[in-house]
Enzyme design. Structure first.
Site, mmCIF file in Angstrom:
data_model
loop_
_atom_site.group_PDB
_atom_site.id
_atom_site.type_symbol
_atom_site.label_atom_id
_atom_site.label_comp_id
_atom_site.label_asym_id
_atom_site.label_seq_id
_atom_site.Cartn_x
_atom_site.Cartn_y
_atom_site.Cartn_z
ATOM 1 N N ARG A 64 0.856 -1.181 0.000
ATOM 2 C CA ARG A 64 0.000 0.000 0.000
ATOM 3 C C ARG A 64 0.887 1.224 0.000
ATOM 4 O O ARG A 64 2.115 1.113 0.122
ATOM 5 C CB ARG A 64 -1.013 0.014 1.133
ATOM 6 C CG ARG A 64 -0.691 -0.664 2.416
ATOM 7 C CD ARG A 64 0.487 -0.082 3.133
ATOM 8 N NE ARG A 64 0.336 1.342 3.339
ATOM 9 C CZ ARG A 64 1.332 2.164 3.543
ATOM 10 N NH1 ARG A 64 2.588 1.708 3.585
ATOM 11 N NH2 ARG A 64 1.159 3.450 3.744
ATOM 12 N N GLY A 65 0.266 2.392 -0.126
ATOM 13 C CA GLY A 65 1.013 3.629 -0.302
ATOM 14 C C GLY A 65 1.016 3.938 -1.791
ATOM 15 O O GLY A 65 1.404 3.084 -2.599
ATOM 16 N N ALA A 66 0.588 5.159 -2.146
ATOM 17 C CA ALA A 66 0.347 5.471 -3.558
ATOM 18 C C ALA A 66 1.563 5.157 -4.449
ATOM 19 O O ALA A 66 1.419 4.452 -5.455
ATOM 20 C CB ALA A 66 -0.098 6.923 -3.692
ATOM 21 N N ASP A 97 -2.496 10.858 -2.158
ATOM 22 C CA ASP A 97 -2.873 9.826 -3.121
ATOM 23 C C ASP A 97 -3.260 10.418 -4.462
ATOM 24 O O ASP A 97 -3.130 9.765 -5.496
ATOM 25 C CB ASP A 97 -4.000 8.954 -2.563
ATOM 26 C CG ASP A 97 -3.471 8.044 -1.467
ATOM 27 O OD1 ASP A 97 -3.277 8.530 -0.345
ATOM 28 O OD2 ASP A 97 -3.195 6.862 -1.756
#
Lengths: 365, 365
Positions: free
Chosen positions: A45-47, A243
């Protein structure tokens, strides 16, 4: 250095972020579907990290094709397979734009190779190289942003951050957490307040884990405690990731970010967004147009095996919120620090990027 | 009607709020120490409920003495035992003032009985009656506050609340949640947004459970999601309880309350505190003087058996924060609705209460 995404031809290794900090387990993905599910279930996860993982997912699709038929020309079924891979990966998470940016870049590379008459083996190598470049460039961009951001912090800064924007969320180093890393290495940082970041607890699990690994002094708090720390004068700056950033500077980020922006404004504390240029979506006029992902209610009703809310109680679980540009002190990108009014700076960088993009084929030609 | 505190001579039954909503288990307390531990471990919580439980704890001490020696006069060891009981109970939670108010009232009754030459059996009965009166009066006060509060809400109100301020937190009906109950029964209420209220999750576990029992439409959210609901125009009022209110109106309440007050102000939404007069501490000039309880870091590092933060990460866990009076639209008490400037209203009610208190012995005499 913490690096949560590793690729070897045919296998993408992802550090399973759902199981941190209890254990450092790796998930091996050898198909597009496995990568897509890893993104959906937040193994990764994490943009920026999602974009990198998806890029490798496209490379995996090409590698599989090449393994099946050797170095045959890219035609028919091969083409359909790459297109399907890109579509599947694009559907995993709706809010982050880096995902679409990375996939568009992979698609462009794919078309270029195909049009140049590459064989499947060459194509796989080219797409692997492109994904690797995206990852390496992301790390370089993080380091650049971190330098810009650290310059903005006062000596002995006590900063507050939300979610995880570190090495785990990016190609390495991190965005907001990258600024914190660099400020610490320069001796400018005194303390980090870490929001636990409900519902998925990326702050408590991942940011705390990264800060411990680096030996950076920090304290974990519940999200509702940030306000009273600010009121007590114990926070000098708020640093968050993003994001998606619209053309006017409105920024979508983890749920709770907008709360921090309002609180920072109320207490006269600078509020910084740290994100690579690939997070900016100049085609989107404002934050009102950013799609907000609604995730599984079980994430709010409990955590892991534990469930604490009554079964029958309805839950709302928006994964992100939108912070209006007017609450953002500066947006720190790898291409420089943007200040309000953001329309101008974003339009200028977008025009430069447009020139760079259209110039690139000439340089290559 | 939900009632979480039940007394029969010699035994205080407490609905174990740590185990809700999964099961409705009761804890039986027959000693002061058991009551004190039940308060500390949050078997019973909520400022008014803590006061009621502590009052019964004092009654239990007297009942035990009476059981040992029958109706002997209240002297020597007996006196020490009641004093020790009051001191032990007063030390359980530092922030809520209702606890001290209830204990002071029990102590006054005790001294009155002793000075009138009561025997131990009479004393036990008198203290049991006093504790029961505190509980019954609390329920009556809740109903009164609820009427005042419901009058302030618009038709079809969508309200947001924090923590649990319901029947579980009081003698019954509730403070902020009592207003919600009454507004619903009057047909004025459309929806309740329930903050989960980390770290102890009283919103997710207790408020959701009470609202389900009443059939009141509600949605559970993480604390960080309140801000974006307000921005979207989906919240008409914020209703919270209080653990202690200073003479100037500054209000200590569950961590996260101050955040809501800032957010409500930013979005032009009324922010109401609902609390019985016993929550007001006119001796305290401002919120800066309210002691804030720091609870076990394990409450933030995980929940129940689950632990998600790294072992070595430091945690701050203030159980309460202070909302400055200037952010409070009105304080709804059983003695009427106070509006800014609160100093005046609180001073007026305190003077009336003082006259009532000093008048009371005369009426009894």
């Amino acid at each position: 250095m913490i690096q949560a995404i590793r690729y070897e031809p045919g296998t993408l290794w992802l550090l399973d972020q759902r199981r941190l900090p209890a254990e450092e387990a790796w998930v091996a993905c050898s198909s597009v579907e496995q990568v897509a599910r890893a993104i959906e279930s937040m193994v990764v996860r994490g943009a920026p990290a999602i974009g990198i993982a998806a890029a490798y997912g496209v490379a995996l699709a090409a590698r599989r094709l090449a393994q099946g038929v050797g170095d045959a020309p890219v035609q028919g079924a091969a083409e359909g397979a790459v297109d399907r891979a890109i579509r599947r990966l694009a559907d995993t998470r709706p809010t982050a734009v880096n995902l679409h940016w990375a996939l568009a870049r992979m698609e462009e590379r794919y078309r270029r190779e195909r049009d140049a008459g590459a064989g499947l083996g060459e194509l796989a190598q080219a797409l692997e190289a492109e994904a690797r470049a995206i990852q390496e460039e992301d790390l370089a961009m993080c380091r650049r942003m971190a330098e810009y951001g650290a310059d903005l912090l006062p000596e002995g800064a006590r900063v507050l951050t939300h979610c995880n924007t570190g090495a785990l969320a990016t190609g390495g180093h991190g965005t907001a957490l990258g600024v914190i890393r660099t400020a610490w290495s320069r001796g400018r940082l005194r303390h980090v307040w870490v929001d636990e970041t409900r519902p998925v607890l990326q702050g408590a699990r991942l940011t705390a884990w990264e800060l411990l690994k680096e030996g950076i002094p920090h304290t974990l708090i519940v999200d509702g405690a940030a306000a009273s720390l600010m009121r007590a004068g114990r926070v000098d700056a708020v640093l968050v990731g993003a994001d998606r950033i619209a053309a006017n500077g409105d920024t979508a980020n983890k749920i709770g970010t907008y709360m921090l922006a309002v609180l920072a404004r109320h207490h006269g504390i600078p509020f910084y967004v740290v994100a690579p240029w690939s997070t900016v979506d100049p085609a989107l006029p404002s934050g009102a147009h950013i799609p907000i992902e609604e995730r599984n209610p079980q994430e709010v009703a409990g955590y892991g095996e534990a469930r604490w809310a009554p079964e029958a109680s309805p839950v709302a679980n928006p994964a992100f919120d939108v912070t209006p540009a007017e609450l953002i002190t500066a947006i720190i990108t790898d291409r420089g620090v943007l200040r309000p009014p953001y329309e101008e700076g974003i339009a200028r960088l977008a025009a430069e990027a447009g020139r760079a993009t259209s110039a690139a084929p000439e340089r290559r030609g």
